[in-house]
Design a protein around this motif. Structure first.
Motif, PDB file in Angstrom:
ATOM      1  N   ASP A 192     -23.093  30.096 -37.822  1.00  0.00           N
ATOM      2  CA  ASP A 192     -23.556  31.227 -38.627  1.00  0.00           C
ATOM      3  C   ASP A 192     -22.819  32.518 -38.276  1.00  0.00           C
ATOM      4  OD1 ASP A 192     -25.254  29.772 -40.226  1.00  0.00           O
ATOM      5  OD2 ASP A 192     -26.978  30.016 -38.891  1.00  0.00           O
ATOM      6  N   THR A 193     -22.380  32.626 -37.038  1.00  0.00           N
ATOM      7  CA  THR A 193     -21.588  33.800 -36.635  1.00  0.00           C
ATOM      8  C   THR A 193     -20.221  33.750 -37.314  1.00  0.00           C
ATOM      9  OG1 THR A 193     -22.710  33.682 -34.501  1.00  0.00           O
ATOM     10  CG2 THR A 193     -20.798  35.133 -34.643  1.00  0.00           C
ATOM     11  N   SER A 194     -19.601  32.572 -37.288  1.00  0.00           N
ATOM     12  CA  SER A 194     -18.312  32.423 -37.983  1.00  0.00           C
ATOM     13  C   SER A 194     -18.487  32.668 -39.484  1.00  0.00           C
ATOM     14  CB  SER A 194     -17.753  31.007 -37.792  1.00  0.00           C
ATOM     15  OG  SER A 194     -17.471  30.762 -36.436  1.00  0.00           O
ATOM     16  N   TRP A 195     -19.596  32.169 -40.017  1.00  0.00           N
ATOM     17  CA  TRP A 195     -19.851  32.317 -41.454  1.00  0.00           C
ATOM     18  C   TRP A 195     -19.939  33.799 -41.835  1.00  0.00           C
ATOM     19  CZ3 TRP A 195     -24.981  31.095 -44.452  1.00  0.00           C
ATOM     20  CH2 TRP A 195     -24.708  31.019 -45.823  1.00  0.00           C
ATOM     21  N   ALA A 196     -20.638  34.577 -40.991  1.00  0.00           N
ATOM     22  CA  ALA A 196     -20.786  36.016 -41.270  1.00  0.00           C
ATOM     23  C   ALA A 196     -19.412  36.689 -41.341  1.00  0.00           C
ATOM     24  CB  ALA A 196     -21.654  36.670 -40.195  1.00  0.00           C
ATOM     25  N   THR A 197     -18.490  36.273 -40.446  1.00  0.00           N
ATOM     26  CA  THR A 197     -17.132  36.826 -40.475  1.00  0.00           C
ATOM     27  C   THR A 197     -16.424  36.402 -41.755  1.00  0.00           C
ATOM     28  OG1 THR A 197     -17.084  36.590 -38.072  1.00  0.00           O
ATOM     29  CG2 THR A 197     -14.975  36.987 -39.157  1.00  0.00           C
ATOM     30  N   THR A 243     -17.138  29.642 -47.889  1.00  0.00           N
ATOM     31  CA  THR A 243     -17.134  30.380 -46.622  1.00  0.00           C
ATOM     32  C   THR A 243     -17.851  29.578 -45.532  1.00  0.00           C
ATOM     33  OG1 THR A 243     -19.008  31.621 -47.519  1.00  0.00           O
ATOM     34  CG2 THR A 243     -16.870  32.717 -47.517  1.00  0.00           C
ATOM     35  N   TYR A 244     -18.895  28.871 -45.901  1.00  0.00           N
ATOM     36  CA  TYR A 244     -19.581  28.047 -44.895  1.00  0.00           C
ATOM     37  C   TYR A 244     -18.697  26.859 -44.482  1.00  0.00           C
ATOM     38  CZ  TYR A 244     -22.992  25.946 -41.949  1.00  0.00           C
ATOM     39  OH  TYR A 244     -23.600  25.432 -40.835  1.00  0.00           O
ATOM     40  N   GLN A 248     -17.318  25.710 -40.839  1.00  0.00           N
ATOM     41  CA  GLN A 248     -17.395  24.326 -40.333  1.00  0.00           C
ATOM     42  C   GLN A 248     -16.026  23.813 -39.889  1.00  0.00           C
ATOM     43  OE1 GLN A 248     -19.444  22.923 -43.992  1.00  0.00           O
ATOM     44  NE2 GLN A 248     -20.759  21.777 -42.588  1.00  0.00           N
ATOM     45  N   THR A 249     -14.976  24.142 -40.636  1.00  0.00           N
ATOM     46  CA  THR A 249     -13.661  23.622 -40.257  1.00  0.00           C
ATOM     47  C   THR A 249     -13.078  24.402 -39.067  1.00  0.00           C
ATOM     48  OG1 THR A 249     -12.696  24.846 -42.121  1.00  0.00           O
ATOM     49  CG2 THR A 249     -13.077  22.498 -42.432  1.00  0.00           C
ATOM     50  N   THR A 250     -13.504  25.653 -38.874  1.00  0.00           N
ATOM     51  CA  THR A 250     -13.129  26.371 -37.650  1.00  0.00           C
ATOM     52  C   THR A 250     -13.730  25.638 -36.456  1.00  0.00           C
ATOM     53  OG1 THR A 250     -13.025  28.491 -38.786  1.00  0.00           O
ATOM     54  CG2 THR A 250     -13.331  28.580 -36.405  1.00  0.00           C
ATOM     55  N   ASP A 251     -15.004  25.276 -36.577  1.00  0.00           N
ATOM     56  CA  ASP A 251     -15.679  24.530 -35.515  1.00  0.00           C
ATOM     57  C   ASP A 251     -14.987  23.177 -35.290  1.00  0.00           C
ATOM     58  OD1 ASP A 251     -18.166  24.502 -33.801  1.00  0.00           O
ATOM     59  OD2 ASP A 251     -18.445  22.624 -34.886  1.00  0.00           O
ATOM     60  N   MET A 252     -14.582  22.544 -36.384  1.00  0.00           N
ATOM     61  CA  MET A 252     -13.900  21.241 -36.312  1.00  0.00           C
ATOM     62  C   MET A 252     -12.626  21.320 -35.457  1.00  0.00           C
ATOM     63  SD  MET A 252     -12.223  19.144 -39.541  1.00  0.00           S
ATOM     64  CE  MET A 252     -10.806  20.204 -39.817  1.00  0.00           C
ATOM     65  N   ALA A 280      -4.176  31.080 -32.528  1.00  0.00           N
ATOM     66  CA  ALA A 280      -5.030  30.366 -31.575  1.00  0.00           C
ATOM     67  C   ALA A 280      -6.468  30.497 -32.067  1.00  0.00           C
ATOM     68  CB  ALA A 280      -4.883  30.929 -30.174  1.00  0.00           C
ATOM     69  N   ILE A 281      -7.106  29.367 -32.275  1.00  0.00           N
ATOM     70  CA  ILE A 281      -8.471  29.381 -32.810  1.00  0.00           C
ATOM     71  C   ILE A 281      -9.419  30.006 -31.779  1.00  0.00           C
ATOM     72  CG2 ILE A 281     -10.365  27.947 -33.690  1.00  0.00           C
ATOM     73  CD1 ILE A 281      -7.811  28.079 -35.513  1.00  0.00           C
ATOM     74  N   GLY A 282     -10.201  30.963 -32.244  1.00  0.00           N
ATOM     75  CA  GLY A 282     -11.184  31.615 -31.365  1.00  0.00           C
ATOM     76  C   GLY A 282     -10.641  32.801 -30.592  1.00  0.00           C
ATOM     77  N   LYS A 283      -9.340  33.092 -30.785  1.00  0.00           N
ATOM     78  CA  LYS A 283      -8.754  34.223 -30.040  1.00  0.00           C
ATOM     79  C   LYS A 283      -9.518  35.519 -30.338  1.00  0.00           C
ATOM     80  CE  LYS A 283      -4.414  35.620 -30.792  1.00  0.00           C
ATOM     81  NZ  LYS A 283      -2.943  35.538 -30.768  1.00  0.00           N
ATOM     82  N   ALA A 284      -9.901  35.691 -31.595  1.00  0.00           N
ATOM     83  CA  ALA A 284     -10.551  36.939 -32.002  1.00  0.00           C
ATOM     84  C   ALA A 284     -11.856  37.194 -31.258  1.00  0.00           C
ATOM     85  CB  ALA A 284     -10.813  36.922 -33.513  1.00  0.00           C
ATOM     86  N   TRP A 285     -12.561  36.120 -30.861  1.00  0.00           N
ATOM     87  CA  TRP A 285     -13.846  36.344 -30.182  1.00  0.00           C
ATOM     88  C   TRP A 285     -13.787  35.983 -28.689  1.00  0.00           C
ATOM     89  CZ3 TRP A 285     -13.935  32.230 -33.998  1.00  0.00           C
ATOM     90  CH2 TRP A 285     -14.089  30.947 -33.479  1.00  0.00           C
TER      91      TRP A 285
END
Ligand SMILES: *[C@@H]1O[C@H](CO)[C@@H](O)[C@H](O)[C@H]1NC(C)=O
Ligand SMILES: *[C@@H]1O[C@H](CO)[C@@H](O)[C@H](O)[C@H]1NC(C)=O
Ligand SMILES: *[C@@H]1O[C@H](CO)[C@@H](O)[C@H](O)[C@H]1NC(C)=O
Ligand SMILES: *[C@@H]1O[C@H](CO)[C@@H](O)[C@H](O)[C@H]1NC(C)=O
Ligand SMILES: *[C@@H]1O[C@H](CO)[C@@H](O)[C@H](O)[C@H]1NC(C)=O
Ligand SMILES: *[C@@H]1O[C@H](CO)[C@@H](O)[C@H](O)[C@H]1NC(C)=O
Ligand SMILES: *[C@@H]1O[C@H](CO)[C@@H](O)[C@H](O)[C@H]1NC(C)=O
Ligand SMILES: *[C@@H]1O[C@H](CO)[C@@H](O)[C@H](O)[C@H]1NC(C)=O
Ligand SMILES: *[C@@H]1O[C@H](CO)[C@@H](O)[C@H](O)[C@H]1NC(C)=O
Length: 341
Positions: A192-197, A243-244, A248-252, A280-285
């Motif tokens: 849900d945090t990724s979704w908000a972004t 967007t959802y 999900q694919t970011t999490d994947m 790099a996935i997740g670099k932003a957070w």
């Protein structure tokens, strides 16, 4: 008591359950311009691969099937798109491969572009590879030259691990997944945090991200078409589901590394790496010390090439995440050089 037509229907459903592939189909009649939330005009006719998946959902994968324009070489190239792209981003590459005699298949993955945006789906690289294999099977294609960019490269790696007999050559273009970001300290982020972004994405945010990550802080108006193609889906008729699905694919990709399996790849592989890429996935957070450690493609290309038996590495020292868009001529000369050597 069931009536006879119900028995027939029941028998058919039973058949679909035991051998789902028999119930798959290709649709190529009227395809609306605004399809599953994308109204982008594709360079070739769009077809739909309809299949049953996960809890009996009927979903559709949109794809283009480009015939050779040069003397046929009896080979098929399968080009898989990145997370921020769609089949059409391979336009220029598909034209060149078709001229060289290839049939070219350009799918949009489930959750992306003109394909279905399911409300409920267990996204995995294996599932997307399986869906793509289903498409090849119904098209009667036994083996492919597989070219994947970004997330499509991570998917192409998984596909080759699952179906080594069906991939004659593998080409990875700035693939993601050359490192395990979570093992390097990227914290897991709730969907849900990724979704908000994702919900805040617009032309400005997409362009800013691509400029700094993909294009070495430069901009050429030729890049705009791909920002608009994506932004259009973010604000299209399926925006909420899209967007959802993106969350999900970011999490994947964060949770399903392929890097440990490069040593067991059996396929002849070419790695094409723009060294200035810093994806790099997740670099932003991530905290600054983790940010500093990840996304160094000038190191990752060589590191992963050494892990893949007999691989070839071609580096573009001055290019970023999308060398095929940034310098198409340089990129295509290198690609065709390797494919025809
Ligand atoms: C797609 O939608 C966008 C935003 O509504 C609009 O600006 C654009 O003209 C549309 N494109 C096509 C090809 O329909
Ligand atoms: C799938 O559909 C079949 C036929 O309608 C039904 O019997 C079966 O229970 C469904 N499976 C699931 C997991 O819902
Ligand atoms: C492709 O297949 C056709 C038909 O089997 C054959 O005639 C032709 O020589 C093949 N071309 C190449 C380049 O292998
Ligand atoms: C695809 O390439 C052709 C030829 O260069 C060009 O005319 C067309 O605009 C391109 N389409 C897309 C969607 O990039
Ligand atoms: C995708 O578009 C096709 C064609 O319009 C439609 O049949 C299908 O229901 C759409 N899929 C979803 C999940 O909305
Ligand atoms: C994959 O390759 C194997 C070995 O050549 C072949 O038996 C199989 O039918 C191929 N799969 C598909 C879907 O064509
Ligand atoms: C995009 O969103 C940002 C804030 O999230 C805002 O500053 C910017 O003006 C928006 N751009 C467009 C084109 O809507
Ligand atoms: C933009 O890209 C095109 C196509 O690659 C190239 O011909 C042109 O020189 C580039 N423009 C600039 C300002 O770099
Ligand atoms: C590496 O590839 C070569 C030739 O393709 C093969 O003979 C050899 O067994 C492979 N080595 C490993 C460890 O897979």
């Amino acid at each position: 008591m069931m009536k006879s037509f119900q028995w027939i229907l029941f028998a058919f459903e039973l058949l679909c359950l035991t051998s789902p592939i028999l119930c798959d189909s290709i649709k190529e009649h009227y395809i609306p311009e605004d399809l599953n939330g994308s109204n982008f005009t594709y360079p070739w006719p769009v077809k739909l691969y309809e299949f049953s998946t996960q809890h009996n959902q009927t979903l559709e994968m949109a794809f283009m099937d480009v015939a050779p324009t040069g003397t046929p070489n009896n080979k098929t190239a399968l080009l898989t798109h990145g997370k921020n792209f769609c089949g059409p981003t391979w336009n220029a590459t598909a034209i060149i491969l078709a001229q060289a005699g290839y049939r070219v298949i350009l799918p949009d993955q489930i959750g992306f572009c003109k394909s279905s945006k399911p409300d409920s789906y267990q996204f995995s690289l294996q599932q997307l590879a399986h869906n793509t294999m289903g498409l090849l099977t119904i098209l009667g294609i036994e083996s492919v030259t597989l070219v994947g960019h970004s997330m499509g490269g991570m998917l192409a790696t998984r596909f080759s691990l699952m179906y080594p007999a069906n991939v004659t050559e593998l080409v990875l273009v700035n693939p993601i997944g050359l490192e395990d970001w979570k093992a390097l300290g990227v914290p897991w982020q709730p969907l849900d945090t990724s979704w908000a972004t994702e919900l805040k994405s617009n032309y400005t945010t997409i362009r800013a991200y691509e400029q700094s990550t993909y294009y070495v802080n430069t901009w050429n108006t030729t890049y705009d078409v791909w920002v608009n193609m994506l932004n259009n889906i973010y604000h299209g008729s399926e925006a909420k589901k899209f967007t959802y699905n993106q969350a999900q694919t970011t999490d994947m990709v964060l949770t399903q590394p392929v890097v440990y399996e490069f040593p067991i790849l059996k396929t002849k592989t070419l790695l094409m790496i723009g060294d200035q890429d810093n994806t790099a996935i997740g670099k932003a957070w991530s905290p600054p010390d983790v940010q500093a450690k990840i996304g160094h493609y000038n190191v990752l290309g060589k590191q992963v090439a050494a892990m893949i038996n007999g691989s070839t590495l071609i580096e573009f020292p001055d290019l970023g995440h999308a060398p095929q868009i940034q310098e198409p001529d340089t990129f295509h000369a290198a690609l065709m050089g390797w494919l025809t050597e």
